[in-house]
Design an enzyme around this catalytic site. Structure first.
Site, mmCIF file in Angstrom:
data_model
loop_
_atom_site.group_PDB
_atom_site.id
_atom_site.type_symbol
_atom_site.label_atom_id
_atom_site.label_comp_id
_atom_site.label_asym_id
_atom_site.label_seq_id
_atom_site.Cartn_x
_atom_site.Cartn_y
_atom_site.Cartn_z
ATOM 1 N N VAL A 93 0.808 -1.217 0.000
ATOM 2 C CA VAL A 93 0.000 0.000 0.000
ATOM 3 C C VAL A 93 0.843 1.270 0.000
ATOM 4 O O VAL A 93 0.359 2.346 -0.354
ATOM 5 C CB VAL A 93 -0.979 0.003 1.193
ATOM 6 N N ALA A 244 5.035 -6.090 6.714
ATOM 7 C CA ALA A 244 3.685 -6.059 6.146
ATOM 8 C C ALA A 244 3.701 -5.288 4.845
ATOM 9 O O ALA A 244 4.514 -4.380 4.663
ATOM 10 C CB ALA A 244 2.722 -5.400 7.113
ATOM 11 N N ASP A 245 2.803 -5.670 3.958
ATOM 12 C CA ASP A 245 2.589 -4.897 2.741
ATOM 13 C C ASP A 245 1.350 -4.024 2.852
ATOM 14 O O ASP A 245 1.226 -3.024 2.153
ATOM 15 C CB ASP A 245 2.509 -5.816 1.526
ATOM 16 N N ARG A 246 0.444 -4.410 3.741
ATOM 17 C CA ARG A 246 -0.751 -3.600 3.984
ATOM 18 C C ARG A 246 -1.425 -4.092 5.265
ATOM 19 O O ARG A 246 -1.710 -5.281 5.394
ATOM 20 C CB ARG A 246 -1.716 -3.723 2.791
ATOM 21 N N ALA A 254 -1.784 -8.052 5.178
ATOM 22 C CA ALA A 254 -1.229 -8.741 4.005
ATOM 23 C C ALA A 254 0.283 -8.651 4.077
ATOM 24 O O ALA A 254 0.840 -7.580 4.323
ATOM 25 C CB ALA A 254 -1.717 -8.090 2.720
#
Lengths: 358, 358
Positions: A93, A244-246, A254
């Site tokens: 994100v 984390a990516d989001r 995620a």
């Protein structure tokens, strides 16, 4: 010397080609937005914070070396480029956050009419420089918060910590998120051993995290993704810390494929499970993890390694780059540069703290 | 044509070099016990049943082509060779079982004095031929028992089954154990999709199981070991079926590294978890899984792939070949050629049935 994924000064950008690590250390010039998009898509640079910074810097480099007829043309180029860069890897994100924020700000400045094209250019170049500087600062703060929380929560002085994928200097502007927490624990002499998973199919753990740990002389052992449960049972693990990516409003997260199962395995063995992510990775516009779009990657990443075929022709592949860990499995907490929060308190905490920032 | 890991006729043995699959299909001659030991140690042949059969056949081939001065000399050669072959890979029990059984039988025959060296040789050659023939037969029986149990237990007609490592024609004399159950389900037209894990670090799933599934036109998809939880959550899995290297009296089971965590993940998602293993893999002399010795493999298997370095120099590795799944996670049952048993009923059932065999 500390590792650097991103080398930048006004008008010049180089990215460490992480596809060649640990074998070769080569920096590739990035001169245009298109170069930046390709480096992100092809995973020469990866990690949610680094993707956002490299993407924005690629816009900075192209505008620094280019003339525009008008402020409008410059603003259009910047906003179009930022929107285009988001498409390279949709799950992380941070690039979306940066794109939305910078586009809004530059458009507003332009509309307010008090900025010439040169002033707008200078403003944008300062904004991306700030992103770069601030990322390292935030990571160090996050590292301290995370290390203190883990030491208090686990109540041991010699910790064995497991991490997944790469969240270090190579995934950020420097220091790292989850690996930043580990670096901070190591600075406090609290690390007995770090275990890093290979992280198939892209081997970011084996290639990049192992490389950073060896580089920093942190005691470290590599395991395959399949060894985690056996490791927890036979060796004992004090805590799992991943990036984390989001992170969405209810704390669902995620992150690199395999994270969800690490959380289940940690829960089964009573090991606290932490997410380390700057607040720019938190996307309060989504309510639950169900709403996160998961990027599917090419099959060849699984069937081939370094150009050699591993799996037979004709086999189908399923290759999602990420999975979603439900908030109730994040038993340790979510570590941000603003503090460590239980998943169900994250949204309120970030809203309150962001109110204070203004 | 069905796949064959082992080609044998009296005095001649060839093993498919599984290290070269799926790239090349090459059979290597095995002329001596030493050749057999090296093929097992170097994993040209693998899978607990195939190891035992290939090992015993290597003794058969060497004695078929060699003269012995006396019955005593022959018996000594056979018993020494069998004991030596056990040392190649200690965790899989089938070779130990065959070694103990055949050594005892040939010694007894010799002591009873009614056998000449030629008769003893013929007896041994018949015994190893029987092992080869019986393995396929037992696998087919096991496949039928397993398929029926799963269909009844799961109550669906279109099954999505997950397996780990390779337990097929390449791991046995033919047909397979866990993959035999899948073959049997496929013959009943009950397979919607098979998911096979890569099975790091040796990639038996990607290289061998995927190869067998494509060869047999069974609908199949490859996943990395890290994708299992995400797969169970998003795609749904009807059952997990894996093989075993050793099942002990209380039902605890040693199998390829990664099996233990599959069992935890299956339990978390309410998916029945099955072990498929012939009764020769059941070692009732050990009470619990704690007593099983776990083979540690070379680090290079993890740091390199096809000769190319993947992980940086200086990183430590932990590379156990197997892990132990506690009996309470084997929620589907243990599938043998004598029936399907809950882990806590296995010992009694096998003892009763072996009493009936006599």
């Amino acid at each position: 010397m500390s590792l650097q994924a991103i080398r930048y000064k006004r008008g010049e950008l180089q990215l460490l080609n992480q596809l060649l690590l640990p074998d070769r250390t080569e920096y590739d010039d990035v001169r245009t937005v298109e170069d930046g998009w390709r480096a992100i898509k092809g995973m020469k640079v990866r990690g949610a914070p680094a993707i956002a910074i490299a993407g924005c810097l690629s816009v900075g480099v192209e505008i620094a070396n280019r003339d525009f007829c008008s402020a409008e043309e410059l603003v259009k180029f910047v906003t179009d480029s930022l929107a285009y860069l988001v498409t390279a890897r949709p799950t992380a994100v941070n690039m979306t956050e940066a794109s939305t924020r910078l586009s809004k700000q530059i458009s507003q400045r332009s509309k307010e009419g008090h900025s010439s094209k040169d002033k707008l250019k200078d403003w944008f170049l300062q904004a991306v420089q700030d992103m770069l500087d601030r990322d390292v600062e935030d990571n160090k703060t996050m590292g301290r918060y995370g290390a203190d929380h883990i030491l208090q929560n686990v109540g041991e002085k010699e910790l064995t910590v497991l991490t997944h994928c790469n969240t270090g200097s190579l995934a950020t502007a420097g220091y790292g998120t989850a690996l930043g927490v580990i670096r901070s624990l190591h600075e406090k002499k609290a690390i007995a051993e770090v275990y890093c998973t290979e992280t198939r199919p892209y081997n970011q753990g084996a290639r990049l995290t192992a490389y950073e740990l060896v580089h920093d002389n942190i005691p470290a052992t590599l395991v395959t993704d399949s060894m985690v449960a056996a490791l927890m049972r036979t060796k004992g693990i004090s805590a799992v810390v991943v990036g984390a990516d989001r992170v969405v409003a209810n704390g669902d997260t995620a992150n690199k494929i395999g994270t969800y199962q690490l959380a289940i395995l940690a829960h089964h063995h009573g090991v606290p499970f932490y997410i380390a992510a700057p607040s720019t990775t938190c996307d309060l516009s989504l309510r639950t993890g169900e709403e996160i779009v998961i990027e599917q990657r090419p099959h060849k990443e699984m069937t081939h390694i370094n150009g050699t075929r591993l799996a037979p022709e004709g086999i189908k592949c399923w290759n999602p780059a990420f999975d979603v860990t439900p908030h109730d499995l994040i038993t340790g907490g979510i570590i941000t540069e603003k503090g460590v929060f239980p998943p169900d308190k994250l949204e309120t905490a970030l809203q309150q703290l962001s109110g204070q920032d203004r």
